[in-house]
Scaffold this active site. Structure first.
Site, PDB file in Angstrom:
ATOM      1  CE  LYS A   1      37.877  37.643  35.762  1.00 13.61           C
ATOM      2  NZ  LYS A   1      38.707  38.705  36.357  1.00 13.61           N
ATOM      3  CG  ASN A   2      40.277  39.177  32.536  1.00 15.32           C
ATOM      4  OD1 ASN A   2      39.713  39.404  33.606  1.00 15.32           O
ATOM      5  ND2 ASN A   2      41.268  38.315  32.416  1.00 15.32           N
TER       6      ASN A   2
ATOM      7  NE  ARG B   1      46.061  43.607  38.800  1.00 16.13           N
ATOM      8  CZ  ARG B   1      47.202  43.969  39.343  1.00 16.13           C
ATOM      9  NH1 ARG B   1      47.398  43.822  40.625  1.00 16.13           N
ATOM     10  NH2 ARG B   1      48.150  44.488  38.616  1.00 16.13           N
TER      11      ARG B   1
ATOM     12  CG  ASP C   1      46.083  38.312  42.667  1.00 17.15           C
ATOM     13  OD1 ASP C   1      45.843  37.107  42.529  1.00 17.15           O
ATOM     14  OD2 ASP C   1      45.440  39.222  42.136  1.00 17.15           O
TER      15      ASP C   1
ATOM     16  CG  ASP D   1      43.931  33.908  32.979  1.00 14.10           C
ATOM     17  OD1 ASP D   1      44.786  33.999  33.885  1.00 14.10           O
ATOM     18  OD2 ASP D   1      43.219  34.872  32.623  1.00 14.10           O
TER      19      ASP D   1
END
Ligand code: UD1
Length: 425
Positions: free
Chosen positions: A30-31, A102, A126, A314
């Site tokens: 994803k990132n 983000r 956040d 994470d």
């Protein structure tokens, strides 16, 4: 961050007790994927990004790019996006999308350097803590940009950015990416010291190189970028998601499982996998990924989160969930995001013994957690609660599952394939 999906029930229903076994395949990160999409703005024409994860954020990023004048075609079956970038993209990233995503911040560097102007909504608060943009702003200012904020937007302008030496106060992933993507079309050479070394940053750097950028030092603390006059569209495959692969490894260890993680890269997970070996897991690298097996109650282990190659923040919530059922007491130290222990309150509802003091948490393992309704507060906390549910007695209901969907495509059905009783609703 919001991003609620209407398509699925928002709740995960997890019946504890199964030992995960079988094979699971890890999709693109994803990132990385969302940033690759944003960075495609740097070259007019059609860029193709493959190995995209099936998550709603990819569609939100596509919407943002469409509003900037791109034409984005997403093929959900083939997991790819073709992004047709105009000669002059629009400059404004609206609040309604930035607050959902983000990674929208990653349009700042590319727009500023290509269009000479970027108006990007400030992302706001956040659930994992304050996430400043001061390093991004300082670095771009050092390169000659004029930046101010107005009505909730960062307004950045520059006729032409000029390369310079920038030393980041902390190896921020987002700031390294924004500065690197601004520097590729600047005049002269930019050196980013104390740069982030995360594989996601390397992936974006390699994408830029395949567009014609001149970058050296990727994966080290010093990145040097020699500006070029233009970049060309390219085709690039997103790297596999190391955090998702790591989550599967934690899940296998906690449930005394035996699973093969296809596309899991041990070289991107050295520190977390070392910790799982300390806990008792047997990990074998394979051609297509790695295999992880656990046949006893895990032993506790201490964790201190740090920028890559340190233990990733994470995966910190998963480390707390695991230690909650391990033999012994663990000290978990969070060094990256101050709000990341918020989810501990949910874990306490499952009977976990965790004491938080500032950025430290002491976790004393118990044999089994006790199921209860809980709430996912962010992507990783949500996944960690699902793992906790797998080792609880009875049925754990996790509300606000849309957070989990943002990072873990088809999480419930993947868990079912591995033998767990996890459903939506
Ligand atoms: C990215 C990841 C996130 C991951 C994090 C660290 C995305 C979309 N998110 O977030 O999942 O947990 O990297 O690996 O890729 N900071 C400042 N000022 C700045 C920039 C950062 O003070 O200008 C601080 C932040 O508040 C935080 C720390 O630096 O405490 C690290 O942030 P950063 O590495 O920038 O994380 P993100 O890029 O936001």
């Amino acid at each position: 961050m919001s991003g609620k999906s209407d398509q699925k029930s928002d709740r995960f229903r997890v019946v504890g007790g199964a030992r995960l076994s079988g094979q699971v395949s890890v999709a693109g990160a994803k990132n990385s994927a969302l940033k690759l999409m944003a960075v495609s703005l740097l070259a007019p024409g059609k860029t193709t990004i493959t190995n995209l994860p099936k998550i709603a954020d990819v569609d939100f990023m596509a919407e943002l790019l469409n509003r900037l004048g791109c034409k984005v075609d997403i093929d959900h079956e083939k997991n790819l996006a073709i992004i047709d970038v105009p000669q002059t993209p629009a400059a404004r990233a609206d609040y309604d999308l930035v607050r959902k995503l983000r990674a929208s911040i990653n349009v700042l560097g590319p727009l500023l350097t290509r269009v000479g102007r970027a108006e990007v909504a400030l992302p706001g608060g956040d659930a994992i803590g304050s996430r400043g943009l001061d390093f991004h702003i300082q670095g771009l200012t050092d390169m000659g940009a004029q930046i101010h904020s107005e009505h909730g937007y960062i307004i950045a302008t520059a006729k032409k950015l000029t390369g310079c030496k920038i030393e980041l106060p902390f190896p921020s992933v987002g700031a390294t990416e924004n500065l690197m993507t601004a520097a590729v079309l600047a005049t002269g050479t930019t050196v980013i010291e104390n740069a982030a070394r995360e594989p996601d940053v390397v992936d974006i750097g390699e994408f830029l190189i395949s567009m014609g950028a001149k970058i050296s030092g990727l994966g080290t603390t010093t990145i040097e970028i020699v500006g070029v006059s233009e970049l060309k569209p390219t085709t690039h495959a997103t790297l596999p998601d190391r955090i998702v692969a790591g989550t599967w490894a934690f899940a296998a260890t906690m449930t005394l499982g035996d699973i093969q993680i296809i596309n899991g890269r041990t070289d991107h997970l050295e520190m977390p996998l070392e910790k799982l070996v300390d806990a008792g897991a047997i990990i074998t690298k394979e051609k297509t990924g790695f295999h992880i097996k656990m046949d006893r109650r895990p032993s506790s282990f201490d964790v201190a989160t740090l920028p890559y190659p340190g233990f990733p923040t994470d995966l910190q919530p998963m480390a707390i969930s695991l230690n909650a059922i391990a033999n012994g007491t663990a000290l978990i130290t969070e060094n990256v995001f101050e709000g990341r222990f918020m989810f501990v309150n949910e874990l306490l509802r499952l009977g976990a013994k965790v004491q938080v003091d500032g950025h430290h948490a002491a976790v004393t393992g118990i044999e089994k957690l006790s199921s209860a309704p809980v709430v996912a507060t962010d992507i990783r906390a949500g996944a960690a609660l699902v793992l906790a549910g797998l080792v609880s007695d009875g049925v754990t209901l996790i509300e606000d599952g849309y957070h989990i969907d943002r990072g873990y495509p088809d999480f419930a059905s993947e868990l079912q394939k591995l033998g767990a009783d996890v459903t939506r609703g």
